[in-house]
Design an enzyme around this catalytic site. Sequence first.
Site, PDB file in Angstrom:
ATOM      1  N   ASN A  84      -2.857   4.759   4.645  1.00  0.00           N
ATOM      2  CA  ASN A  84      -4.068   4.686   3.947  1.00  0.00           C
ATOM      3  C   ASN A  84      -4.320   3.258   3.821  1.00  0.00           C
ATOM      4  O   ASN A  84      -4.001   2.231   3.019  1.00  0.00           O
ATOM      5  CB  ASN A  84      -3.753   4.937   2.341  1.00  0.00           C
ATOM      6  CG  ASN A  84      -4.772   4.847   1.364  1.00  0.00           C
ATOM      7  OD1 ASN A  84      -5.993   4.620   1.849  1.00  0.00           O
ATOM      8  ND2 ASN A  84      -4.837   4.863   0.100  1.00  0.00           N
ATOM      9  N   TRP A  85      -5.500   2.799   4.505  1.00  0.00           N
ATOM     10  CA  TRP A  85      -6.139   1.374   4.809  1.00  0.00           C
ATOM     11  C   TRP A  85      -6.768   0.908   3.704  1.00  0.00           C
ATOM     12  O   TRP A  85      -7.129  -0.357   3.401  1.00  0.00           O
ATOM     13  CB  TRP A  85      -6.973   1.414   5.961  1.00  0.00           C
ATOM     14  CG  TRP A  85      -6.375   1.626   7.214  1.00  0.00           C
ATOM     15  CD1 TRP A  85      -5.220   2.052   7.492  1.00  0.00           C
ATOM     16  CD2 TRP A  85      -6.933   1.541   8.286  1.00  0.00           C
ATOM     17  NE1 TRP A  85      -5.172   2.121   8.985  1.00  0.00           N
ATOM     18  CE2 TRP A  85      -6.025   1.393   9.483  1.00  0.00           C
ATOM     19  CE3 TRP A  85      -8.449   0.966   8.831  1.00  0.00           C
ATOM     20  CZ2 TRP A  85      -6.563   1.464  11.068  1.00  0.00           C
ATOM     21  CZ3 TRP A  85      -8.804   0.618  10.354  1.00  0.00           C
ATOM     22  CH2 TRP A  85      -7.705   1.078  11.211  1.00  0.00           C
ATOM     23  N   LYS A  86      -7.201   1.717   2.685  1.00  0.00           N
ATOM     24  CA  LYS A  86      -7.820   1.633   1.458  1.00  0.00           C
ATOM     25  C   LYS A  86      -9.200   0.824   1.789  1.00  0.00           C
ATOM     26  O   LYS A  86      -9.645   1.108   2.798  1.00  0.00           O
ATOM     27  CB  LYS A  86      -6.944   0.812   0.501  1.00  0.00           C
ATOM     28  CG  LYS A  86      -5.817   1.803   0.097  1.00  0.00           C
ATOM     29  CD  LYS A  86      -4.901   0.910  -1.062  1.00  0.00           C
ATOM     30  CE  LYS A  86      -3.948   1.924  -1.424  1.00  0.00           C
ATOM     31  NZ  LYS A  86      -3.173   1.622  -2.518  1.00  0.00           N
TER      32      LYS A  86
ATOM     33  N   HIS B 295      -6.521  10.324  -5.008  1.00  0.00           N
ATOM     34  CA  HIS B 295      -5.659   9.193  -4.981  1.00  0.00           C
ATOM     35  C   HIS B 295      -5.822   8.438  -6.307  1.00  0.00           C
ATOM     36  O   HIS B 295      -7.088   8.562  -6.964  1.00  0.00           O
ATOM     37  CB  HIS B 295      -6.345   8.069  -3.874  1.00  0.00           C
ATOM     38  CG  HIS B 295      -5.254   6.879  -3.949  1.00  0.00           C
ATOM     39  ND1 HIS B 295      -5.332   5.986  -4.959  1.00  0.00           N
ATOM     40  CD2 HIS B 295      -4.255   6.857  -2.937  1.00  0.00           C
ATOM     41  CE1 HIS B 295      -4.267   5.205  -4.484  1.00  0.00           C
ATOM     42  NE2 HIS B 295      -3.548   5.528  -3.333  1.00  0.00           N
TER      43      HIS B 295
ATOM     44  N   GLU C 185      -6.288   5.619  -7.409  1.00  0.00           N
ATOM     45  CA  GLU C 185      -7.269   4.427  -7.685  1.00  0.00           C
ATOM     46  C   GLU C 185      -8.528   5.479  -8.024  1.00  0.00           C
ATOM     47  O   GLU C 185      -9.360   4.814  -8.586  1.00  0.00           O
ATOM     48  CB  GLU C 185      -7.311   3.717  -6.492  1.00  0.00           C
ATOM     49  CG  GLU C 185      -6.140   2.789  -6.461  1.00  0.00           C
ATOM     50  CD  GLU C 185      -5.645   2.393  -5.324  1.00  0.00           C
ATOM     51  OE1 GLU C 185      -6.382   2.341  -3.963  1.00  0.00           O
ATOM     52  OE2 GLU C 185      -4.451   1.899  -4.985  1.00  0.00           O
TER      53      GLU C 185
ATOM     54  N   GLU D 265       2.702  10.343  -5.461  1.00  0.00           N
ATOM     55  CA  GLU D 265       2.584   8.865  -5.644  1.00  0.00           C
ATOM     56  C   GLU D 265       2.903   8.437  -7.109  1.00  0.00           C
ATOM     57  O   GLU D 265       1.565   8.423  -7.824  1.00  0.00           O
ATOM     58  CB  GLU D 265       1.464   8.252  -5.246  1.00  0.00           C
ATOM     59  CG  GLU D 265       1.182   8.608  -3.675  1.00  0.00           C
ATOM     60  CD  GLU D 265       0.017   7.765  -3.029  1.00  0.00           C
ATOM     61  OE1 GLU D 265       0.423   7.177  -1.897  1.00  0.00           O
ATOM     62  OE2 GLU D 265      -1.080   7.624  -3.645  1.00  0.00           O
TER      63      GLU D 265
ATOM     64  N   GLY E 126       1.444  -0.405  -4.699  1.00  0.00           N
ATOM     65  CA  GLY E 126       1.086  -1.670  -4.347  1.00  0.00           C
ATOM     66  C   GLY E 126       2.011  -2.820  -5.430  1.00  0.00           C
ATOM     67  O   GLY E 126       1.459  -3.781  -5.580  1.00  0.00           O
TER      68      GLY E 126
ATOM     69  N   GLY F  11       0.378   2.600   2.109  1.00  0.00           N
ATOM     70  CA  GLY F  11      -0.877   1.734   1.913  1.00  0.00           C
ATOM     71  C   GLY F  11      -0.575   0.323   2.629  1.00  0.00           C
ATOM     72  O   GLY F  11      -0.822   0.504   3.739  1.00  0.00           O
ATOM     73  N   GLY F  12      -0.248  -0.386   1.858  1.00  0.00           N
ATOM     74  CA  GLY F  12       0.020  -1.808   2.191  1.00  0.00           C
ATOM     75  C   GLY F  12       0.619  -2.193   3.614  1.00  0.00           C
ATOM     76  O   GLY F  12       0.163  -2.694   4.531  1.00  0.00           O
TER      77      GLY F  12
HETATM   78  P1  PGA Z   1       1.331   1.290  -1.193  1.00  0.00           P
HETATM   79  O1  PGA Z   1       0.231   2.347  -1.448  1.00  0.00           O
HETATM   80  O2  PGA Z   1       2.281   1.879  -0.167  1.00  0.00           O
HETATM   81  O3  PGA Z   1       0.612  -0.116  -0.885  1.00  0.00           O
HETATM   82  O4  PGA Z   1       2.080   0.937  -2.363  1.00  0.00           O
HETATM   83  C1  PGA Z   1       0.278   3.579  -1.233  1.00  0.00           C
HETATM   84  C2  PGA Z   1      -0.843   4.392  -1.734  1.00  0.00           C
HETATM   85  O5  PGA Z   1      -1.649   3.737  -2.713  1.00  0.00           O
HETATM   86  O6  PGA Z   1      -1.244   5.374  -0.930  1.00  0.00           O
END
Ligand code: PGA
Length: 254
Positions: free
Chosen positions: A9-11, A98, A100, A171, A177, A237-238
């Site tokens: 997930n590049w966000k 997600h 977010e 998650e 994050g 994510g990261g």
């Molecule tokens: P993260 O993010 O690996 O940076 O914790 C995961 C996600 O939000 O899908």
Amino acid sequence: MRKQIVAGNWKMNMTKEEGQALISEVVNMAKDEVKANTILVLCTPAPHLGYAKRMFQSQANVFLGAQDCHEKASGAYTGEISAPILKSFEVDYVILGHSERREYFKESDELLKAKTDQALANNLIPIFCCGESLSQRQAGSGFIEFVCGQITNSLFHLSAEQFAKVVIAYEPIWAIGTGLTASSEQAQEMHAALRKHIASKYGELANEISILYGGSAKPSNAPELFACPDVDGGLIGGASLKSRDFIDIAKALK
Ligand code: PGA
């Protein structure tokens, strides 16, 4: 055998040049290092979707994902992207719900029900996210019921045939994050509870559903997390922004 999936997930990261470089590195490494039955999904910001697919057409186990879709098929919704538009760009997967988006865009279980229907109607595989907050976890009880409730509210209206297409991503919000990762015991406890919950509605089908873990997954903790019997991969994510880390996580799959 459940599908083993590592989705990145590049966000809201990566310019065009950065994205192209990352994709070509991932595709090259995947060719030599990742098992053929491991599914890699790259969930990029929307503008990358137009060219990304062409870059990994030769690689059968790499798929394209979006990070959201609108709940309607078309219309006057400036700035939004519909499932039919995504499908026309040969997108395969779409992240829905997600944390977010639930937090910053106030996405409700009810809205996510409609988005799931749109995704499935357009042959997109939803990666449906669920998870509890830190305060819910710290309360010590009720958090498993809360996460199961997210599944009930947004997905239990689906037919078995539809549900079979869904991928779940657990998650814990407190791990996203933050550098804090759920322990393998915490992940396994929730994944097993989710599978049992799915079985209460869909029976044996629950054993076919891939449940991914997300939240500060990295090469160092992926082997332990993926060794859990009910963890079928990760939503990353990261660490998905670095080709080496992303591929090393994928290599940790069972
Ligand atoms: P993260 O993010 O690996 O940076 O914790 C995961 C996600 O939000 O899908």
